[in-house]
Design a protein around this motif. Structure first.
Motif, short mmCIF file in Angstrom:
data_model
loop_
_atom_site.label_atom_id
_atom_site.label_comp_id
_atom_site.label_asym_id
_atom_site.label_seq_id
_atom_site.Cartn_x
_atom_site.Cartn_y
_atom_site.Cartn_z
N ARG A 276 0.82 -1.13 -0.12
CA ARG A 276 -0.13 0.01 -0.26
C ARG A 276 0.83 1.19 0.04
O ARG A 276 0.63 2.21 -0.58
CB ARG A 276 -0.94 0.05 1.42
CG ARG A 276 -1.98 0.98 1.22
CD ARG A 276 -2.95 0.95 2.46
NE ARG A 276 -3.88 1.76 2.67
CZ ARG A 276 -4.85 2.09 1.94
NH1 ARG A 276 -5.38 1.16 0.88
NH2 ARG A 276 -5.82 3.12 2.14
N TYR A 277 1.80 1.40 0.95
CA TYR A 277 3.02 2.16 0.86
C TYR A 277 3.46 2.67 -0.65
O TYR A 277 3.48 3.72 -1.05
CB TYR A 277 3.96 2.05 1.86
CG TYR A 277 3.71 2.13 3.13
CD1 TYR A 277 2.54 3.01 3.64
CD2 TYR A 277 4.59 1.78 4.21
CE1 TYR A 277 2.22 3.22 4.97
CE2 TYR A 277 4.18 1.93 5.70
CZ TYR A 277 3.08 2.70 5.96
OH TYR A 277 2.85 2.90 7.16
N GLU A 278 3.74 1.41 -1.14
CA GLU A 278 4.49 1.49 -2.48
C GLU A 278 3.65 2.14 -3.55
O GLU A 278 3.85 3.06 -4.40
CB GLU A 278 5.10 0.28 -2.89
CG GLU A 278 6.27 -0.16 -2.07
CD GLU A 278 6.57 -1.43 -2.41
OE1 GLU A 278 5.99 -2.42 -2.93
OE2 GLU A 278 7.58 -2.12 -1.86
N ARG A 279 2.27 1.88 -3.57
CA ARG A 279 1.23 2.34 -4.52
C ARG A 279 0.88 3.86 -4.19
O ARG A 279 0.85 4.54 -5.22
CB ARG A 279 -0.13 1.56 -4.47
CG ARG A 279 0.01 0.29 -5.04
CD ARG A 279 -1.23 -0.56 -5.05
NE ARG A 279 -1.92 -0.75 -4.02
CZ ARG A 279 -3.01 -0.42 -3.43
NH1 ARG A 279 -3.34 0.53 -3.92
NH2 ARG A 279 -3.38 -0.91 -2.18
N LEU A 280 0.93 4.29 -2.92
CA LEU A 280 0.90 5.50 -2.49
C LEU A 280 1.96 6.19 -3.12
O LEU A 280 1.77 7.59 -3.43
CB LEU A 280 0.67 5.66 -1.04
CG LEU A 280 0.35 7.05 -0.23
CD1 LEU A 280 -0.94 7.84 -0.82
CD2 LEU A 280 0.50 7.02 1.15
N ASP A 281 3.28 5.92 -2.95
CA ASP A 281 4.27 6.71 -3.25
C ASP A 281 4.27 6.86 -4.61
O ASP A 281 4.83 7.92 -5.49
CB ASP A 281 5.55 5.99 -2.86
CG ASP A 281 6.13 6.35 -1.46
OD1 ASP A 281 5.74 7.41 -0.92
OD2 ASP A 281 6.87 5.63 -0.95
N ALA A 282 3.91 5.85 -5.62
CA ALA A 282 3.83 6.05 -7.06
C ALA A 282 2.71 7.11 -7.29
O ALA A 282 2.92 7.82 -8.43
CB ALA A 282 3.23 4.71 -7.42
N ILE A 283 1.66 7.15 -6.79
CA ILE A 283 0.72 8.49 -6.90
C ILE A 283 1.41 9.60 -6.47
O ILE A 283 0.95 10.75 -7.03
CB ILE A 283 -0.51 8.11 -5.93
CG1 ILE A 283 -1.32 6.63 -6.53
CG2 ILE A 283 -1.57 9.17 -5.99
CD1 ILE A 283 -2.51 6.35 -5.48
#
Length: 292
Positions: A276-283
C-alpha cells in the motif's frame, strides 16, 4: 506514599491499581465497584457506599487505609478533588500551578512535566489491552472511524492521516456533531471507533459513543488520567497523563501512545501495508507532490 492522608500525586484509581494484589476478596469487590462507577461510587457516605457494593462498612474502612488514607473522609476528599480537576478550565489550571512556581526555567519545568507524564502513562498501560486494541485497529474487515473534540480533533486528524496510509476502510468524522448521525447510520456491528476526549469532556462525544456502542461498535477511547465518561461505553480505554505548567494540558503522552498504536497496526499486516505504501508513493510521484 509519604503522607497517609494524601497519597503523593496519585489518583485513587492509581492507588487501587498499586495495591490491588494485596486486597482481600471483599476489598476488591468494592474497589471494582468504584472503578466501574468512578468516582461516583465513593462519594456517598461510608455506610451507603459499602451497602451499594454489598460489602461491610469495616471492609471499606480497612480498604481506604490500605490505599494510604487516614480514613474515609480523606479518601472521599481525594475523589472530590479529582472531580473538581476534571471540570477545571484553562484559568483554573494556570492558577493551580502558578501558586508554587519553581525557580527553574520554564523549559526545564516543561521537560520534567512531560517526562513524568510519559512515565505515568506507560506505567498504566496494560500490554495485553494495547495489543488487543491494535488488533482491532489493524483489521481491514472492520471499518475504522476516527473522531476528536474541540482540541483533540488535531489528534484525530493525525491518526487518520497515518492509518489511511496503513489500511483501507477508514473514515475521518468531521468536527461538526450535526453530521455524526449520517456516520452512525452506516456503522455496523464489529466496526471500530477511535475516539479522543480530554477534559473538559464533551457531551456530544459521549452521545456519539452511546449511539455507536448500541450498534455493536467497538469504541477505543484515548483520554486523560481522570477519564472521560465515554469510558463507560468503551471496549478499550487508555489514560494519558496531561498536566504541565500551563493553562492548557499537554498532548505529548497521548501522541506517544497514538504513534505506538500506528506502528503496531503497520506491523500487524506488513506485507499488505508495504504494498500500500509503494502504491501511495507512486501516486505521489505522478502528482508531483514532493520535491525531488
Amino acid at each position: 506514599m509519604s503522607d497517609p492522608a494524601t497519597p503523593a500525586q496519585k489518583s485513587v484509581r492509581d492507588a487501587i491499581r498499586a495495591h490491588y494484589a494485596s486486597l482481600t476478596a471483599s476489598e476488591r469487590k468494592f474497589a471494582q465497584a468504584l472503578l466501574d462507577n468512578y468516582p461516583a461510587a465513593g462519594l456517598a457516605s461510608i455506610t451507603i457506599a459499602a451497602a451499594n457494593a454489598d460489602v461491610s462498612t469495616p471492609t471499606l474502612a480497612r480498604l481506604v487505609q490500605k490505599l494510604g488514607f487516614k480514613g474515609y473522609p480523606q479518601f472521599q476528599q481525594a475523589l472530590l478533588t479529582e472531580l473538581e480537576a476534571k471540570a477545571s478550565g484553562p484559568t483554573q489550571r494556570r492558577d493551580q500551578w502558578a501558586q508554587d512556581v519553581p525557580e527553574s526555567h520554564l523549559l526545564n519545568r516543561f521537560a520534567t512535566a512531560i517526562g513524568d507524564n510519559i512515565q505515568q502513562t506507560l506505567a498504566n498501560i496494560d500490554s495485553t489491552q494495547f495489543d488487543a486494541a491494535a488488533a482491532l485497529l489493524a483489521d481491514p474487515e472492520r471499518r475504522l472511524y476516527v473522531v476528536g473534540g474541540r482540541i483533540s480533533r488535531a489528534l484525530a486528524d493525525y491518526a487518520f492521516t497515518h492509518f489511511q496510509a496503513v489500511r483501507r476502510r477508514i473514515t475521518h468524522m468531521t468536527s461538526s456533531s450535526a453530521t455524526w448521525p449520517h456516520y452512525v447510520l452506516d456503522m455496523s456491528e464489529g466496526d471500530v471507533l477511535l475516539l479522543f476526549d480530554m477534559r473538559r469532556y464533551e457531551t456530544n462525544l459521549l452521545r456519539l459513543a452511546q449511539l455507536a456502542h448500541a450498534r455493536g461498535v467497538r469504541v477505543i477511547l484515548m483520554t486523560d488520567q481522570w477519564a472521560s465518561p465515554v469510558a463507560g461505553h468503551a471496549t478499550h480505554t487508555f489514560h494519558c497523563w496531561t498536566q504541565i505548567p500551563s493553562a492548557w494540558d499537554s498532548n505529548t503522552s497521548t501522541m506517544m501512545l497514538l504513534e505506538a498504536l500506528i506502528a503496531a497496526v503497520q506491523e500487524a499486516n506488513w506485507p499488505e501495508t508495504r504494498e500500500r505504501y509503494e502504491r501511495l508513493d507512486a501516486i505521489f510521484d505522478a502528482a508531483r507532490l514532493f520535491e525531488k
